[in-house]
Design an enzyme around this catalytic site. Sequence first.
Site, PDB file in Angstrom:
ATOM      1  N   ASP A  30       0.846  -1.196   0.000  1.00 37.36           N
ATOM      2  CA  ASP A  30       0.000   0.000   0.000  1.00 37.36           C
ATOM      3  C   ASP A  30       0.881   1.246   0.000  1.00 37.36           C
ATOM      4  OD1 ASP A  30      -2.046   1.816   0.303  1.00 37.36           O
ATOM      5  OD2 ASP A  30      -2.976   0.806   1.992  1.00 37.36           O
ATOM      6  N   ASP A  31       0.907   1.958  -1.105  1.00 39.54           N
ATOM      7  CA  ASP A  31       1.699   3.195  -1.236  1.00 39.54           C
ATOM      8  C   ASP A  31       3.195   2.943  -1.436  1.00 39.54           C
ATOM      9  OD1 ASP A  31      -0.718   4.390  -0.563  1.00 39.54           O
ATOM     10  OD2 ASP A  31       0.149   5.791   0.868  1.00 39.54           O
ATOM     11  N   CYS A  66      -5.471   5.076  -3.580  1.00 38.43           N
ATOM     12  CA  CYS A  66      -5.767   3.710  -3.115  1.00 38.43           C
ATOM     13  C   CYS A  66      -7.047   3.108  -3.671  1.00 38.43           C
ATOM     14  CB  CYS A  66      -5.823   3.692  -1.594  1.00 38.43           C
ATOM     15  SG  CYS A  66      -4.256   4.052  -0.776  1.00 38.43           S
ATOM     16  N   ASP A 302      -0.304  -0.635  -5.014  1.00 44.40           N
ATOM     17  CA  ASP A 302      -1.474   0.017  -5.608  1.00 44.40           C
ATOM     18  C   ASP A 302      -1.146   1.365  -6.237  1.00 44.40           C
ATOM     19  OD1 ASP A 302      -1.074   1.338  -3.192  1.00 44.40           O
ATOM     20  OD2 ASP A 302      -3.133   1.083  -2.473  1.00 44.40           O
TER      21      ASP A 302
END
Length: 501
Positions: A30-31, A66, A302
């Site tokens: 994530d990120d 996201c 993502d």
Amino acid sequence: MWSTGVVFCVFILFFAVNGSKPNIVYILTDDQDIKLNSLDVQSKVKSMLIDEGLFFDNAFVTTPVCCPSRSSILTGKYTHNHQTYENGVPHGCNAPSWRQLNEKKTVGYYMSMAGYKTGLFGKYLNNYARPLSGMNASHIPPGWSKWFGLVGNSKFYNYSVSNDGVEEKHGDDYEKDYFTDVIKREAVKFIKDSTQENKPFFVYIGTPAPHRPATPAPQYNHTFDSHPAPRTPSYNYNSTDKHWIISKGTPPMDGYTKTMVDTLYQDRLETLLSVDDLVDEVVTTLQTAGVLDNTYIFYNSDHGYHLGQFKQQGEKRQPYEENIRVPLIVRGPGINSGKKTNRIALNIDITPTFLDLAGFKVPEDIDGMSLKPVLLDSTNLWRDDFLIEYYGEGDPTTGLGCRGNRSPITGDQLFLHDCNNNTWLAIRTINSKQNDIYTKFYLTDDTPIAVENTYFHEYYDIKTDYWQVHNTYDDPTNKAMITQLNERVNKLYHCQGQSCH
């Protein structure tokens, strides 16, 4: 290197002898940036995935935030087709519209139809089971055999999950509650249980790392205290030729904000060490169970992240390489180890790739393309451009219409989550002649976008301006090229299914 024919024959022979469909494990961070070197600290990802698989030099997302990106991953569709435009429920994130339009058209649903045992562990969508979404933790999206979904957005402690529809609360005890480790244990158990059944399995693991709050596990805390955020040529660069958020809306970084960004960078790297452990345990479990050679493992993010580039303290949502480039690594049967490819891979390609590997017909309304021919080195025809789209979601009550934290010292906006009038469309092209990006910014944050309502343009030749420092949209020598790119942007913005290829 093996010839294409030999690779294909080995692939067919393997499954003829093995007699089963391949298992698929998808690990989604994530990120996680790639341009700011976060992969460099993950030695287990390198030894177990990069050295044993295929690395995509040109992997991108089609929306750098996201919930829209995850929706694209789950459906194989551009944002303008799945209609999850931002992270908020009013913008489609786990809204009733998501459930009506998309939940029976996701990878979990299709893989279950393909005969797979399916399990999701970790982050699903940012507003999953939050009250505003109109549903709670009892809701299990169709198609998932095992559901261990995070309620809401990424956290490491003090969160809730839906464990097969039952809300399970977790606290702040590292041994019991650290979320990366919790989903590691759950996913590993699912893999072990699945190998006892005569059925292929599909595992989706959505880690919280390195998303803020980027809380490291205690054994990794302070590991990278001596590592400042990369001082790239665009770091704290006061660019006056960019759209308003950068040229007018963000103050230069001072000592306080630089320290804050450095600390965030260090914490992000430290959280990724736990992801490294997760990769290690997943691969080891597959190997011990005797199914590693029949399993594809995908490692992906993502979207990317910026940390000080053009004064932007720590976020995404911008049409620059730090934000749109992501890691994508794949190992598995028929894939040559330790190789790289310059083929373009997108988040919308993930679902059609899984379906193709599973022997399931890819639905015609999917916008992405199966990467299977690229994985098996059996194609000479591929895309050379793609659309990137983003829809602003600012806060009209603030002076600049921006969401984010303010400096306790100066009161300036920091960590801009988003701002009004930050809606844009871009075309990214990579071929033997071009390596560039053209972006159009819009006056309003309408959905869908009124494509003629632009107020600003940016163009960068990445070959000569790797860090996108100088906007050359007004250069007369680029006029003919930009006219063609503008037509291509508008065409892709209205594409659906195979017309997006």
